[in-house]
Structures are given as structure tokens and as C-alpha cells.
Design a protein around this motif. Sequence first.
Motif, PDB file in Angstrom:
ATOM      1  N   UNK A 193       0.854  -1.195   0.000  1.00 22.17           N
ATOM      2  CA  UNK A 193       0.000   0.000   0.000  1.00 22.17           C
ATOM      3  C   UNK A 193       0.892   1.247   0.000  1.00 22.17           C
ATOM      4  N   UNK A 194       0.630   2.163  -0.921  1.00 21.06           N
ATOM      5  CA  UNK A 194       1.416   3.393  -1.002  1.00 21.06           C
ATOM      6  C   UNK A 194       1.058   4.331   0.149  1.00 21.06           C
ATOM      7  N   UNK A 195       1.915   5.330   0.388  1.00 19.28           N
ATOM      8  CA  UNK A 195       1.623   6.312   1.425  1.00 19.28           C
ATOM      9  C   UNK A 195       0.321   7.048   1.130  1.00 19.28           C
ATOM     10  N   UNK A 196       0.098   7.384  -0.147  1.00 19.20           N
ATOM     11  CA  UNK A 196      -1.131   8.093  -0.525  1.00 19.20           C
ATOM     12  C   UNK A 196      -2.361   7.232  -0.247  1.00 19.20           C
ATOM     13  N   UNK A 197      -2.243   5.929  -0.496  1.00 20.91           N
ATOM     14  CA  UNK A 197      -3.352   5.015  -0.185  1.00 20.91           C
ATOM     15  C   UNK A 197      -3.572   4.920   1.320  1.00 20.91           C
ATOM     16  N   UNK A 198      -2.487   4.904   2.087  1.00 21.26           N
ATOM     17  CA  UNK A 198      -2.600   4.865   3.545  1.00 21.26           C
ATOM     18  C   UNK A 198      -3.300   6.118   4.077  1.00 21.26           C
ATOM     19  N   UNK A 199      -3.055   7.252   3.436  1.00 23.75           N
ATOM     20  CA  UNK A 199      -3.715   8.502   3.829  1.00 23.75           C
ATOM     21  C   UNK A 199      -5.225   8.357   3.865  1.00 23.75           C
ATOM     22  N   UNK A 200      -5.748   7.588   2.926  1.00 26.21           N
ATOM     23  CA  UNK A 200      -7.204   7.483   2.762  1.00 26.21           C
ATOM     24  C   UNK A 200      -7.776   6.173   3.305  1.00 26.21           C
ATOM     25  N   UNK A 201      -6.948   5.414   4.008  1.00 26.78           N
ATOM     26  CA  UNK A 201      -7.397   4.118   4.534  1.00 26.78           C
ATOM     27  C   UNK A 201      -7.388   4.089   6.062  1.00 26.78           C
ATOM     28  N   UNK A 202      -7.143   5.225   6.688  1.00 29.13           N
ATOM     29  CA  UNK A 202      -7.108   5.270   8.144  1.00 29.13           C
ATOM     30  C   UNK A 202      -5.862   4.652   8.744  1.00 29.13           C
ATOM     31  N   UNK A 203      -4.846   4.392   7.912  1.00 27.75           N
ATOM     32  CA  UNK A 203      -3.607   3.774   8.387  1.00 27.75           C
ATOM     33  C   UNK A 203      -2.616   4.840   8.854  1.00 27.75           C
ATOM     34  N   UNK A 204      -1.687   4.440   9.714  1.00 26.57           N
ATOM     35  CA  UNK A 204      -0.599   5.337  10.093  1.00 26.57           C
ATOM     36  C   UNK A 204       0.357   5.526   8.916  1.00 26.57           C
ATOM     37  N   UNK A 205       0.828   6.752   8.728  1.00 25.59           N
ATOM     38  CA  UNK A 205       1.800   7.041   7.669  1.00 25.59           C
ATOM     39  C   UNK A 205       2.623   8.257   8.077  1.00 25.59           C
ATOM     40  N   UNK A 206       3.727   8.434   7.410  1.00 26.82           N
ATOM     41  CA  UNK A 206       4.609   9.562   7.675  1.00 26.82           C
ATOM     42  C   UNK A 206       4.136  10.753   6.858  1.00 26.82           C
ATOM     43  N   UNK A 207       3.555  11.768   7.533  1.00 25.54           N
ATOM     44  CA  UNK A 207       2.970  12.902   6.814  1.00 25.54           C
ATOM     45  C   UNK A 207       4.026  13.886   6.320  1.00 25.54           C
ATOM     46  N   UNK A 208       5.310  13.649   6.671  1.00 22.11           N
ATOM     47  CA  UNK A 208       6.390  14.531   6.197  1.00 22.11           C
ATOM     48  C   UNK A 208       7.142  13.928   5.012  1.00 22.11           C
ATOM     49  N   UNK A 209       6.583  12.889   4.413  1.00 19.98           N
ATOM     50  CA  UNK A 209       7.212  12.274   3.243  1.00 19.98           C
ATOM     51  C   UNK A 209       7.436  13.307   2.139  1.00 19.98           C
ATOM     52  N   UNK A 210       8.612  13.293   1.534  1.00 21.79           N
ATOM     53  CA  UNK A 210       8.992  14.339   0.570  1.00 21.79           C
ATOM     54  C   UNK A 210       8.070  14.376  -0.646  1.00 21.79           C
ATOM     55  N   UNK A 211       7.733  13.206  -1.182  1.00 24.18           N
ATOM     56  CA  UNK A 211       6.864  13.176  -2.368  1.00 24.18           C
ATOM     57  C   UNK A 211       5.479  13.719  -2.047  1.00 24.18           C
ATOM     58  N   UNK A 212       4.946  13.350  -0.893  1.00 21.63           N
ATOM     59  CA  UNK A 212       3.650  13.882  -0.486  1.00 21.63           C
ATOM     60  C   UNK A 212       3.710  15.398  -0.343  1.00 21.63           C
ATOM     61  N   UNK A 213       4.777  15.888   0.242  1.00 23.01           N
ATOM     62  CA  UNK A 213       4.894  17.327   0.482  1.00 23.01           C
ATOM     63  C   UNK A 213       5.032  18.116  -0.815  1.00 23.01           C
TER      64      UNK A 213
END
Length: 201
Positions: free
Chosen positions: A1-21
Motif C-alpha cells: 500500500x502506497x503512502x497516498x493510499x494509507x492517507x485514505x485508509x485510516x492507516x498510520x503514515x509519515x505525513x512529512x514524506x517528501x513526495x507527499x509534500x
Amino acid sequence: MSLYEKMHAGELYNCADKELMIEQGKCLERLYDFNATRPSEVEKRNKLMKEMFAEIGDNCYIEPPFHANWGGKHVHFGSGIYANFNLTMVDDTHIYVGDHTMFGPNVTVATAGHPIVPDLREIVMQFNLPVHIGRNVWIGAGVIIVPGVKIGENTVIGAGSVVTKDVPANVVAVGNPCRVLREINDHDKEYYYKDRRINFK
């Protein structure tokens, strides 16, 4: 599961990830442009909102400044929605708002949460839960709506309330934490404020 998918699945993820930012930064650039518009630039605002939001219906009006973590990218607005000054949408995941809903000034709708355990907060872990707001809801000034909440259609949330749990349809709810005060009733259909009678003539 990608970080972006985790964002929308209620999973824990690193919100400071460079690609997300980087992606988030592009959204915030458009948000900056929206907030920099002049009151007379209605067409420009409408165009920007269509670019900013996941979905937005007809005849929506947002009074700048508008604040959103992802610039509205995960916000779904129906038609005829009005938002007063300083609406804040912490839209790290999806926020759904039904037709003809009204937001008073300084309302916050949050989808993002952080773990209680401090070690996880230290490494900027986050989780997100969607918020659902029904059709024809009136949200008073200074209301705070926390992640995962659902508010039923036609409901009124009193000014200054902190909504921590689901609120049913067709009620007036107030307080911190927000609780149902009463159902919307026949008196409300006859009087718009205390003893002031509705008279469209």
C-alpha cells in the motif's frame, strides 16, 4: 500500500514524506492564488475552486481566507454551499458536504489525527478519517468537527460546539462535547427566532 493510499485508509503514515509534500505544495499554491483574489474577481474564484476541489457543485461561495491542508484536493462540495471567513478544512483525507450547507466564520473540519503515544508523534506519524456532512446543515461560528464524524441532513450545530461524535439528522445540537439539544419541530417552521414569526409576504 502506497503512502497516498494509507492517507485514505485510516492507516498510520509519515505525513512529512517528501513526495507527499511536493504534491501538497502544488495544491497550496492554488489555494494561495484563491485567497489573493479581489472581491470583484468572482469568475476567477469560481475557476480556481473547480481546480482546487475534488468536487464542487454550482453556486458555491467561499469567503476568503480559506484554509486547507491540501488546498481542497480532498473536499467534495455539493451545490449551493456557503462558507464564511476562515473556514479550515484539514483535508488530509476526504470531506463530503451536502447541498445547501452553510458554514459560519472560523469553522474547522479536521480529518487528521496523531497517535497518543509520543514516540510515534516524534517521527510525524499521522492517520486520517473522513468527515461526512449532510445536506442543508447549518454549522455555527467557531464549530470544530473532529475526524470520522458524520452529521445528518438538516441539522443545526450551535456556535462554538466541538463535534466529537456522530450527530443525527433533523436536530439542533450544541456544546462541548456537542450533544443533541432537541429535534427540529413545528415551532421552528413558524418562528425563525424566538417569537419572530416567519412571514415572506
